[in-house]
Write a protein that holds these residues in place. Structure first.
Motif, mmCIF file in Angstrom:
data_model
loop_
_atom_site.group_PDB
_atom_site.id
_atom_site.type_symbol
_atom_site.label_atom_id
_atom_site.label_comp_id
_atom_site.label_asym_id
_atom_site.label_seq_id
_atom_site.Cartn_x
_atom_site.Cartn_y
_atom_site.Cartn_z
ATOM 1 N N ARG A 369 0.842 -1.201 0.000
ATOM 2 C CA ARG A 369 0.000 0.000 0.000
ATOM 3 C C ARG A 369 0.873 1.245 0.000
ATOM 4 N NH1 ARG A 369 -5.146 1.604 1.218
ATOM 5 N NH2 ARG A 369 -5.456 3.369 2.621
ATOM 6 N N VAL A 370 0.419 2.303 -0.655
ATOM 7 C CA VAL A 370 1.065 3.603 -0.567
ATOM 8 C C VAL A 370 0.058 4.578 0.024
ATOM 9 C CG1 VAL A 370 0.460 4.198 -2.961
ATOM 10 C CG2 VAL A 370 2.294 5.430 -1.804
ATOM 11 N N THR A 371 0.477 5.399 1.001
ATOM 12 C CA THR A 371 -0.430 6.320 1.680
ATOM 13 C C THR A 371 0.234 7.678 1.848
ATOM 14 O OG1 THR A 371 0.318 5.766 3.926
ATOM 15 C CG2 THR A 371 -1.455 4.419 2.993
ATOM 16 N N LEU A 372 -0.593 8.692 1.972
ATOM 17 C CA LEU A 372 -0.133 10.043 2.285
ATOM 18 C C LEU A 372 -1.064 10.609 3.339
ATOM 19 C CD1 LEU A 372 1.636 12.565 1.770
ATOM 20 C CD2 LEU A 372 -0.020 13.235 0.003
ATOM 21 N N SER A 373 -0.521 10.999 4.485
ATOM 22 C CA SER A 373 -1.330 11.583 5.555
ATOM 23 C C SER A 373 -1.407 13.095 5.384
ATOM 24 C CB SER A 373 -0.723 11.237 6.922
ATOM 25 O OG SER A 373 0.594 11.746 7.025
ATOM 26 N N LEU A 374 -2.615 13.630 5.532
ATOM 27 C CA LEU A 374 -2.858 15.060 5.368
ATOM 28 C C LEU A 374 -3.690 15.581 6.526
ATOM 29 C CD1 LEU A 374 -3.836 15.172 1.569
ATOM 30 C CD2 LEU A 374 -1.653 15.892 2.562
ATOM 31 N N ASN A 375 -3.485 16.846 6.894
ATOM 32 C CA ASN A 375 -4.293 17.502 7.921
ATOM 33 C C ASN A 375 -5.419 18.278 7.246
ATOM 34 O OD1 ASN A 375 -2.680 16.803 10.305
ATOM 35 N ND2 ASN A 375 -1.104 18.035 9.303
ATOM 36 N N VAL A 376 -6.663 18.101 7.733
ATOM 37 C CA VAL A 376 -7.828 18.783 7.166
ATOM 38 C C VAL A 376 -8.670 19.353 8.300
ATOM 39 C CG1 VAL A 376 -7.871 17.276 5.132
ATOM 40 C CG2 VAL A 376 -9.241 16.680 7.145
ATOM 41 N N ASN A 377 -9.625 20.182 7.943
ATOM 42 C CA ASN A 377 -10.537 20.735 8.940
ATOM 43 C C ASN A 377 -11.343 19.630 9.591
ATOM 44 O OD1 ASN A 377 -10.253 22.792 6.574
ATOM 45 N ND2 ASN A 377 -10.716 24.014 8.385
ATOM 46 N N GLY A 378 -11.579 19.791 10.887
ATOM 47 C CA GLY A 378 -12.358 18.809 11.616
ATOM 48 C C GLY A 378 -13.815 18.814 11.188
ATOM 49 N N PRO A 379 -14.546 17.715 11.376
ATOM 50 C CA PRO A 379 -15.926 17.613 10.884
ATOM 51 C C PRO A 379 -16.923 18.463 11.678
ATOM 52 C CG PRO A 379 -15.337 15.646 12.111
ATOM 53 C CD PRO A 379 -14.082 16.467 11.996
ATOM 54 N N HIS A 380 -16.606 18.761 12.951
ATOM 55 C CA HIS A 380 -17.577 19.461 13.793
ATOM 56 C C HIS A 380 -17.236 20.934 13.979
ATOM 57 C CE1 HIS A 380 -19.224 15.550 14.537
ATOM 58 N NE2 HIS A 380 -18.090 15.115 15.070
ATOM 59 N N ASP A 381 -15.948 21.249 13.978
ATOM 60 C CA ASP A 381 -15.524 22.629 14.201
ATOM 61 C C ASP A 381 -14.517 22.984 13.116
ATOM 62 O OD1 ASP A 381 -14.307 25.002 15.023
ATOM 63 O OD2 ASP A 381 -14.568 24.531 17.145
ATOM 64 N N PRO A 382 -14.788 23.971 12.307
ATOM 65 C CA PRO A 382 -13.879 24.302 11.196
ATOM 66 C C PRO A 382 -12.522 24.809 11.656
ATOM 67 C CG PRO A 382 -15.575 25.984 11.430
ATOM 68 C CD PRO A 382 -15.969 24.854 12.337
ATOM 69 N N PHE A 383 -12.389 25.121 12.940
ATOM 70 C CA PHE A 383 -11.108 25.602 13.450
ATOM 71 C C PHE A 383 -10.300 24.498 14.139
ATOM 72 C CE2 PHE A 383 -13.943 29.286 13.306
ATOM 73 C CZ PHE A 383 -13.239 30.070 12.407
ATOM 74 N N ASP A 384 -10.840 23.293 14.123
ATOM 75 C CA ASP A 384 -10.092 22.128 14.582
ATOM 76 C C ASP A 384 -9.461 21.432 13.379
ATOM 77 O OD1 ASP A 384 -10.609 22.468 17.238
ATOM 78 O OD2 ASP A 384 -12.381 21.159 17.244
ATOM 79 N N LEU A 385 -8.471 20.596 13.664
ATOM 80 C CA LEU A 385 -7.819 19.820 12.616
ATOM 81 C C LEU A 385 -7.893 18.336 12.944
ATOM 82 C CD1 LEU A 385 -4.529 21.860 11.957
ATOM 83 C CD2 LEU A 385 -6.556 21.777 10.501
ATOM 84 N N GLU A 386 -7.984 17.552 11.906
ATOM 85 C CA GLU A 386 -7.823 16.110 12.066
ATOM 86 C C GLU A 386 -6.983 15.606 10.911
ATOM 87 O OE1 GLU A 386 -11.565 14.095 9.703
ATOM 88 O OE2 GLU A 386 -11.613 14.128 11.898
ATOM 89 N N GLN A 387 -6.400 14.426 11.073
ATOM 90 C CA GLN A 387 -5.564 13.874 10.009
ATOM 91 C C GLN A 387 -6.303 12.759 9.289
ATOM 92 O OE1 GLN A 387 -1.519 11.801 10.528
ATOM 93 N NE2 GLN A 387 -0.976 13.825 9.771
ATOM 94 N N ILE A 388 -6.239 12.805 7.970
ATOM 95 C CA ILE A 388 -6.798 11.738 7.152
ATOM 96 C C ILE A 388 -5.661 11.079 6.380
ATOM 97 C CG2 ILE A 388 -9.034 12.847 6.919
ATOM 98 C CD1 ILE A 388 -8.156 13.629 4.043
ATOM 99 N N GLU A 389 -5.936 9.927 5.838
ATOM 100 C CA GLU A 389 -4.936 9.193 5.079
ATOM 101 C C GLU A 389 -5.493 8.851 3.709
ATOM 102 O OE1 GLU A 389 -2.071 6.091 6.851
ATOM 103 O OE2 GLU A 389 -3.571 4.863 5.828
ATOM 104 N N LEU A 390 -4.830 9.365 2.684
ATOM 105 C CA LEU A 390 -5.166 8.997 1.317
ATOM 106 C C LEU A 390 -4.304 7.804 0.938
ATOM 107 C CD1 LEU A 390 -5.156 12.535 -0.363
ATOM 108 C CD2 LEU A 390 -7.059 11.366 0.772
#
Length: 466
Positions: A369-390
């Motif tokens: 598998r090849v993956t890239l982790s990215l930080n995006v806006n959180g689902p509940h608060d636009p000023f929070d961050l969460e990390q997703i993995e493509l």
């Protein structure tokens, strides 16, 4: 090339990888018509032919169940032969190779200690023009022995007919790092010290010794994994772009990178390397004895089953970027990956967010598998961050698939993913100061419980080394 001679035909490498790979290619119709595979070994049976055939069938049943019963039967009756010989005795080897009317592919699936006498025997045999020799790495045991082997090989074969094998380079995910770098305009401009914080190349296994004391207790984790394989993956990750993926261009760039790796001083080895071996522990439900108590192990050798080294590359692209290479046995989980850690953004506008985790590009084996982790806006608060993995998955492979690629290249004469003479020697140039520091006791041999986490073992070792 219609004659393959495997020296070490009853060994573990042949049973687990070589025979299954050849059987899969045979079933798929990808081997040359009329090919003969001759197994050579000193082992004897009352009936050599039938004894070896039973050994091959047993190997295929255990390690290549996906190959049809019909293909297995045809392979052992129509393709495979067995000849008994002492590979260290020239006359015995010459007898096993007869007749020598056509070029052969001689595959040395042997311990490094017997490479030289086997090559001497092949030299004396007078191989037909166009013959090729394939040699499993580690290539030699130090720089001097690697240079000696190269001189011996070049006495009777041109470099283009010598294939030093590193099957990691043929494992599907790992060469992907080249495609990611050189075929994507979004990544190559970021591939340097300005954007990358560190690179980790890891090979952590749950397997313990598994009956391989005869080889592993003389090699250890550093020679078996880091010197042998992970330095090659470092070359693919850090080399400059070749003008084309042609064997000379690609291998030139790998050698350039290897020459730029800084040799560690004794003091640097103390602070930048870790060595350890496993003690008693548990992996899953399986109780694991201490390495020193495993059958065939000589505890006085102080052989490590875990090794980590942090290397630097002295060139403009990578100055200041640490490359962490780590490999070990009897650990909590399997991890085979190249992980490129990017630097954080210089200013974070999300004042309410915790420090975001870094972006990491990972090329993984098992699952592939090849993956890239990215930080995006959180689902509940636009000023929070969460990390997703493509991510994207590669098609699943059987464990011996890399050797299918190896054999196809060997038979076609494609040297691109094999190791050149100067490259083999440069790998020892990098490795020898580390091994010397270890032999002199400058880096303590630690102990970790079987089933430990690889990162934790490394962290405890680095704390001791500081």
């Amino acid at each position: 090339m219609k004659r393959v001679v495997i020296f070490g035909a009853t060994g573990d490498l042949t049973a687990r990888y070589l025979i299954p790979a050849l059987a899969k290619l045979y079933e798929a119709g990808r081997l040359p018509d009329g090919i003969k595979i001759i197994g050579v070994d000193r082992r004897g049976w009352k009936n050599d032919k039938n004894g070896f055939r039973r050994l091959v069938l047993d190997s295929l049943e255990r390690h290549a169940g996906s190959v049809s019963a019909a293909a297995r039967a045809r392979l052992v009756t129509e393709v495979i032969e067995y000849r008994r010989a002492d590979v260290t005795d020239a006359e015995s080897v010459i007898s096993a190779l007869e007749p020598l009317a056509e070029p052969i592919l001689a595959y040395l699936a042997l311990p490094p200690a017997v490479f030289a006498p086997t090559l001497e025997a092949l030299k004396k045999a007078g191989l037909p023009e166009g013959s090729r020799i394939a040699i499993e790495k580690p290539f030699g045991v130090n720089l001097e022995s690697a240079q000696s082997l190269n001189r011996l090989l070049h006495e009777f074969l041109p470099e283009k007919n010598i294939y030093r094998i590193d099957h990691f380079l043929a494992w599907q995910p790992f060469p992907t790092i080249m495609g990611l770098r050189f075929a994507n305009g979004i990544l190559e401009p970021l591939w340097d010290r300005n954007y990358i914080e560190r690179v980790e190349i890891l090979w952590e296994e749950t397997l313990a010794l598994e009956g391989r004391a005869g080889y592993f207790d003389h090699a250890g984790a550093f020679k078996d994994l880091i010197q042998n394989h992970l330095l090659q993956l470092m070359c693919l990750t850090a080399m400059e772009a070749p003008t084309a993926l042609h064997r000379r261009n690609l291998r030139d760039r790998k050698v350039d990178l290897m020459r730029a790796i800084r040799r560690l001083s004794p003091e640097e080895a103390r602070g930048q390397t870790v060595r350890a071996r496993y003690g008693t522990g548990k992996i899953g439900e399986k109780e694991i004895p201490a390495y020193a108590d495993e059958e065939g192990v000589d505890p006085s050798r102080g052989t490590e089953t875990f090794a980590e080294v942090t290397l630097a590359v002295d060139n403009l692209r990578w100055a200041g970027v640490p490359f962490v290479l780590r490999g070990g046995k009897a650990l909590s989980g399997f991890k085979g990956e190249i992980a490129v850690h990017f630097k954080p953004v210089p200013h974070l506008a999300f004042q309410r967010a915790d420090d975001p985790r870094p972006n990491v590009l990972r090329v993984r084996l098992g699952p592939d598998r090849v993956t890239l982790s990215l930080n995006v806006n959180g689902p509940h608060d636009p000023f929070d961050l969460e990390q997703i993995e493509l991510g994207a998955d590669f098609a699943p492979q059987e464990f011996f698939a890399a050797y299918q690629r190896v054999f196809l290249d060997l038979l076609e004469g494609n040297t691109t993913l094999f190791i050149r003479a100067d490259e083999a020697e440069e790998a020892w140039r990098v490795s020898e100061p580390i091994l010397q520091a270890w032999e002199e006791g400058l880096v303590p041999l630690l102990e970790y419980p079987a089933g430990a986490d690889g990162h934790s073992v490394a962290r405890s070792g680095r704390a001791v080394g500081v």
